[in-house]
Every structure is written in C-alpha cells, then in structure tokens.
Design an enzyme around this catalytic site. Structure first.
Site, PDB file in Angstrom:
ATOM      1  N   CYS A 279      -5.413 -42.281 -19.551  1.00 52.36           N
ATOM      2  CA  CYS A 279      -5.072 -41.884 -20.921  1.00 52.36           C
ATOM      3  C   CYS A 279      -3.587 -41.986 -21.239  1.00 52.36           C
ATOM      4  O   CYS A 279      -3.207 -42.452 -22.322  1.00 52.36           O
ATOM      5  CB  CYS A 279      -5.599 -40.479 -21.210  1.00 52.36           C
ATOM      6  SG  CYS A 279      -4.875 -39.163 -20.186  1.00 52.36           S
ATOM      7  N   HIS A 337      -5.199 -34.421 -21.691  1.00 59.78           N
ATOM      8  CA  HIS A 337      -5.541 -35.719 -22.281  1.00 59.78           C
ATOM      9  C   HIS A 337      -4.390 -36.117 -23.183  1.00 59.78           C
ATOM     10  O   HIS A 337      -3.811 -35.285 -23.890  1.00 59.78           O
ATOM     11  CB  HIS A 337      -6.838 -35.630 -23.076  1.00 59.78           C
ATOM     12  CG  HIS A 337      -7.227 -36.945 -23.693  1.00 59.78           C
ATOM     13  ND1 HIS A 337      -7.354 -38.101 -22.965  1.00 59.78           N
ATOM     14  CD2 HIS A 337      -7.470 -37.289 -24.994  1.00 59.78           C
ATOM     15  CE1 HIS A 337      -7.689 -39.103 -23.759  1.00 59.78           C
ATOM     16  NE2 HIS A 337      -7.756 -38.638 -24.989  1.00 59.78           N
ATOM     17  N   ASP A 360      -6.335 -42.247 -30.856  1.00 56.21           N
ATOM     18  CA  ASP A 360      -6.600 -42.123 -29.422  1.00 56.21           C
ATOM     19  C   ASP A 360      -7.159 -43.432 -28.882  1.00 56.21           C
ATOM     20  O   ASP A 360      -8.306 -43.788 -29.135  1.00 56.21           O
ATOM     21  CB  ASP A 360      -7.585 -40.984 -29.173  1.00 56.21           C
ATOM     22  CG  ASP A 360      -7.750 -40.673 -27.695  1.00 56.21           C
ATOM     23  OD1 ASP A 360      -7.196 -41.413 -26.864  1.00 56.21           O
ATOM     24  OD2 ASP A 360      -8.431 -39.678 -27.372  1.00 56.21           O
ATOM     25  N   ASP A 401     -16.025 -24.533 -28.152  1.00 56.73           N
ATOM     26  CA  ASP A 401     -16.296 -23.347 -27.345  1.00 56.73           C
ATOM     27  C   ASP A 401     -16.649 -23.779 -25.934  1.00 56.73           C
ATOM     28  O   ASP A 401     -17.420 -24.720 -25.732  1.00 56.73           O
ATOM     29  CB  ASP A 401     -17.475 -22.552 -27.927  1.00 56.73           C
ATOM     30  CG  ASP A 401     -17.089 -21.846 -29.214  1.00 56.73           C
ATOM     31  OD1 ASP A 401     -15.899 -21.568 -29.388  1.00 56.73           O
ATOM     32  OD2 ASP A 401     -17.984 -21.599 -30.032  1.00 56.73           O
TER      33      ASP A 401
END
Length: 658
Positions: A279, A337, A360, A401
């Site tokens: 990444c 990331h 991204d 979550d």
C-alpha cells in the site's frame, strides 16, 4: 507576395519554467501550466513579418493525429485584444515586434487537457499558406490559478503538496508509529515523461483517444484513470502487488525508497509490471504522478484500517479458547493502510464536497468494474454514502464497528470498538479545514515532518448500553467447534460482565529487548473466583490475519471479591528473534476463564517491534554546501543475541550521490 519565412522558434524554456513553477520537471520539453501565458520568440528570415499583409495563426494539436476531430485542433490568430479563459489566445506585447523577430505570449484555456501538445504555425495571405511544425510542450494543472479546479490558496500548502519531492510515510501501529522516508522524485530525469506515458497507455486512451484527451481537463477523471494505472490488475499499470510468500523475481516492497526507480523501470521494460508493491508503495507512486501533473496531493496513513469484505460496516474477528486469532473471516483490520488525498473542486457533487479527496490505488475491491478507489470527498464525514466515488468502502475503512469476543454459555463477554485511527503525514498548521475524514478527536498535532493523529469518536452515543455502539445482529455461517469463539451479538445477548479484563504493552517494544505485557483482571462480583489465564502471541502481517503463534503461556489464578489483579509477563528476545524482523507486528490476546461459571473474557492488543536504528553523521556538521564533497558516517548496533549475516545497506539521495 510575402517572402517572410519562419527560421526558428525560441521556447524561452528557462524563463517560462521559472514563471510557471515547473523548473526541473523536464529537460526535454517546455512545461507550462494551463490558464497562464507563456512566451515564445519567433525568428524570421528573408524579411520581417508584416501583420498588415500576412496573418500569423498558431494551432495547438493534441496527440499525433492531424485531422480535425472534436476540437483537438484549435487554431487562433494574432493579435488578439485579451486572453480568453475559455479558448486558446495569443498576444504580441507592446515592444515585442522587432525587425527579425516577434515575441508572442500564448495562453491556454483554464480547463485545458493535461497532455503533450503540438504547436503549429501558419503564415497566411489571401493566396498562400505556409505551415510550420513549431514543437511540443507539456500542459499541466495550475494550483496557483484561482479558476483552476485544483487551485490551492496558500503558497505554504503548494510548497508541501506540489513542490516537495521528499516526505515521510507513516506505518506500524497507532501505539508505536514508525516512519519511512520516501523520495517522490518528481524532478528526477524522465519522471514527467513516465507520467505522460501512463496516460497514453490507459484503457481509456486505447478505447477512445479523442474522448480521453477532452476529459483530461477534469482532475476527477485524471485521478480515477491514474489510480487504476498505478496497479497492474486491469491494464498496463505500473505495480504488481504481493502480500504473501516470497518476493523472488522482484523487489521486496520494504526495499523501495522512492518513486523514480519504479517509474524508470516501468518505462524501460516497455510498460511491464514492476514487482512488487504494497500500500505505501502504491500510494507513494500515485502521489508522485499527481504532483507532477499539478494536482496537490498528500500521503495519508490510516491506522487500524478496516477491510469490510461483506459490506455490512462491521468487522468480525474469531479467536480460539486459548487466545489464538483465527483466519476465518472475510473481514480484516489492517494495522495501517496508506492512501493519498488529492485537492480539487467537485463540480459533479457540489461546492460542499470541494477539498481533499481520498484516492486509493491499492487493489482491494473493484469500482465500476476496475481496481481503483475514489476520488471520494472527505465530506463523507456527513455520511453521504451516495457521494462519488466508493464512499461506503472508504467509510468502512475508518469507522466500521469491530466486534470480538466469545459465545459460551452461560455468559457472553465481548469488546466492541470503531476502526480507524488516522495519521496524516506532514500536515500543516494552516491546513485543517478539510483534514478530518470523519468527526475526529484530535490527539496530537505537529508541523513539519511529524505525524498528526486523530481518534474517531464513537459512531453512536449513549443508547442504554454503557456508551457502547448500538448493537446489531451478526450472523455467521462458519462451522463452530468446541475450541472456537464465535460472537453473535444482539440486543438480547448484550450484558455487562462482572469480570473485566484489559491487556497492555509496557513501553514501545524495540528489537533485542524484552516485550513486557500487563494483564489486569477486575473481579466486580461479591464472590471469589478461580480463573485460568491463557496468553498467546502471534506474528502478523500489517494487512492480514496472524500467521502463527511463537509464544504462549497459561496458569491458574485466584481473585478475591472486588480485587484488581495485575499479572505481568515478559517475552525475552530469544523467544521471538527467530520469528520477528524489524517493523513486524505482533497480535497478543488473553483469555480469562472462570472455572466455575465457564464465562470467558477476551482482551487483545497489537503492536509492532521497532527496527534497530541506523545513525548517519555528516563529518563537519549537518550544514552542507552545493557542489562540495562530504563524507557521511553510518553506524548500526546489532541488538540481537545472534550474528546477523547478509546485511545490506541501501543509501539513496536525490542529487547527492555519485
């Protein structure tokens, strides 16, 4: 009949590059920014050009095609009264007309396409027309120009997000943030040409060159095309990604330290994929291309970034009864990331979505059938999931979550928190309006090369569950064995435990030092308890589930009513140095089991082992002068108990090494 003939065209490259803030970007082409005039000097032979007898027409062409196709050829004559922001125009300034030369100032439309343009010149009379191919020039976005969609109002921002060719990429874990230097290298020879080549071999260009050229005026379109082209998954892109196994036949992603080498290798191999990237490598290369093309860009690290495989904004984790994390979920939490954020207006969405946009390039999920992500406005903080592009996926990365725990009768204990701690590299004190991706609680703020970290606020406030997030029903189709925890959380199963457990790591673990762990058990009941403690440590890649356990322990303990029991553990270097290298990440989990009630409580923690430090000292001090030779002393101390063999020292320095 006129005998005027064009002899030579001086592109005034040095003067134009200074005026257009493009010095050093190319040694082959004139590089200018759209919407701002640039200077040409036309030198004639035979006789002087006479504007009363002969028209001088300049024509700009995109690409190599010469047919008149959808506006790709745009002729404009001299002189004109004033510059037109919507079309090409040119002026002869007062005093610019000389006996043998003419000084011309050419201005492109504000929304011109980012590309290599070809300039033609025509000398026309009523009976004749003489045409000359003048040469090529590169047109880039203009963040200095107020009407440009990438306009940035403050020069300190442009200095950082356009002109800076060096930065720090942040990685590790939120509790122990590491830094990796990165050379964006936009001023290295051949880098601008590689960025233009990237656009020329995109699927959009192969499909319809004219359409592609026209749409390149839009930074939203450019960012999507480039984002997809940085990875190799769908096209002739730059980088192959690899996250598991060895790296034979390529370069370990940790060994890259800049973008220029990657771009040079891609071009020299005739656009064959460069192996390998992860990444931060994808993001570093994308940032370079964006800055070269004139789109302000910064690299951003998200710690505890969620990959929501089933798109339910919830990340499920599974553990064994002894605290070993299991690879059974499509979801995952990446310890960090790295993506980029680009600055632009969003005319397709509205002014409230202007500013920083997440882009991204790491290939994770498809967007409109292609492995790219974004641009998504940081205004996703308003929970506008319909905002283009890929808002739900990006929102899940920073605010899903996370649920972990066990299902063992008669009690259920669990931990629930939100993913996403965000670290923005090299943030500026003056740049705070568009910085948060979501409602954020600022933890630390510094300028220069320091990190800025933000912790997400809970997505739901007090809902009758002690400040936890609103419970949802989670269903799993995974097989349930006798030694595996599976959490199924619903409003009916949510209950407060009389046994509280926490796990912490003392200090910031460094290679060659003991790893000190502290387990705190609080008995909130009125009866004594006999407990079994299981503690497990596993190696973990930053973007995946743990691979294997390298250390574990268990023991029985007794705790009195109301007692707070502290259990200390230490993992010596001899236990982990055979498994861990610098910057590796460890997942530690503790399971406390009540032997009478069979209730289990889980706590987990992830941390990284800091690499041994390399010190660099410049003989004579850190103040150095241009074109003067200096000696650098590099030192390294082996912190391990074993001999290190095969060590390689890599040294990079843009313009510093011979």
């Amino acid at each position: 009949k006129s005998n005027c003939q064009l002899g030579f065209v001086n592109f005034e490259t040095h003067e134009n590059h200074i005026s257009h803030e493009t010095e050093g970007l190319s040694y082959k082409h004139l590089v200018v920014r759209r919407g701002k005039p640039f200077k040409l000097t036309l030198l004639f032979r035979s006789q002087m050009w006479n504007p009363r007898n002969e028209n001088l027409v300049l024509e700009v062409c995109l690409g190599t095609c010469t047919q008149r196709a959808r506006g790709r050829r745009q002729p404009f004559g001299l002189p004109c009264e004033k510059y037109n922001p919507d079309s090409w125009s040119a002026k002869i300034y007062p005093g610019g007309l000389h006996p043998e030369s003419v000084e011309v100032h050419v201005c492109s439309p504000v929304l011109s396409s980012v590309a290599l343009h070809r300039l033609l010149l025509h000398l026309e009379t009523r009976q004749t027309r003489r045409s000359y191919s003048v040469g090529d020039f590169v047109l880039l976005c203009n963040p200095w120009l107020k009407d440009d969609p990438v306009y940035m109002p403050m020069d300190v921002q442009i200095q950082e997000y356009i002109r800076s060719d060096y930065g720090l990429l942040y990685m590790g874990t939120c509790g122990n943030i590491g830094r990796r230097p990165w050379s964006f290298g936009q001023y290295e020879p051949g880098v601008l040409e590689a960025c233009l080549k990237l656009l020329e071999v995109s699927p959009q260009h192969f499909m319809d060159k004219d359409e592609d050229y026209m749409r390149r005026a839009d930074p939203v379109y450019l960012s999507r095309v480039i984002c997809a082209m940085v990875n190799r998954n769908d096209d002739m892109g730059i980088l192959d990604g690899k996250w598991q196994g060895g790296y034979s036949g390529g370069v370990n992603p940790t060994e890259w330290s800049g973008s220029a080498d990657i771009l040079h290798q891609w071009v020299s191999s005739n656009c064959q994929a460069v192996r390998y990237g992860q990444c931060w490598v994808f993001a570093g290369v994308l940032c370079t291309v964006m800055r070269v093309l004139g789109i302000p860009c910064r690299v951003v690290t998200v710690f505890n970034a969620a990959h929501d495989g089933d798109a339910n904004l919830t990340i499920e984790e599974f553990y064994s009864t002894t605290g070993e994390k299991l690879n059974l979920s499509k979801d995952s939490i990446w310890n960090f990331h790295v993506w980029v954020e680009c600055w632009m207006t969003r005319g397709d969405l509205g002014a409230e979505f202007d500013g920083w946009q997440v882009v991204d390039p790491t290939p994770q999920e498809r967007s409109a059938g292609v492995f790219c992500c974004g641009p998504c406005p940081v205004a996703v903080r308003e929970r506008r999931y319909d905002a283009r592009y890929d808002a739900p996926f990006i929102y899940a990365s920073v605010d899903a979550d996370v649920v972990r725990g066990d299902r063992k009768q008669p009690g259920v204990s669990m931990t629930r928190y939100s993913a996403g701690v965000r670290c923005s590299a090299r943030s500026l004190q003056t740049d705070r309006k568009h910085s948060p991706l979501l409602p954020l609680l600022q933890m630390q703020h510094a300028t220069g090369t320091a990190a800025v970290c933000h912790q997400l606020l809970p997505r739901w406030r007090n809902d009758g569950f002690s400040g936890l997030c609103r419970p949802v029903v989670l269903k799993t189709h995974l097989p349930i064995s006798h030694n595996m925890f599976v959490l199924i959380l619903s409003a009916e199963s949510q209950q407060s435990s009389e046994l509280a457990v926490s796990l912490s790591v003392d200090g910031l673990p460094s290679a060659g030092e003991n790893i000190s762990l502290c387990v705190t058990v609080t008995n909130q009941s009125s009866r004594p308890r006999l407990l079994t403690e299981h503690l497990n440590a596993q190696l973990k890649a930053f973007n995946s589930h743990p691979e294997r356990s390298f250390w574990k322990t268990h023991k029985e303990v007794r705790v009195r009513p109301g007692e707070v029991l502290t259990l200390h553990h230490s993992i010596p270097p001899a236990e982990y140095e055979a498994f861990l290298a610098g910057d590796d990440i460890v997942n530690v989990a503790v399971v406390i089991k009540d032997e009478k009630t069979k209730e289990r409580v889980l706590a987990a923690q992830e941390f990284n082992i800091s690499s041994p430090q390399i010190s660099v000292e410049i003989e004579g001090g850190d103040s150095i002068q241009m074109k003067k030779e200096y000696t650098a002393r590099v030192s390294f101390i082996n912190p391990f108990t074993k001999v290190l063999s095969g060590a390689v020292l890599t040294v990079k320095g843009s313009g510093l090494l011979q």
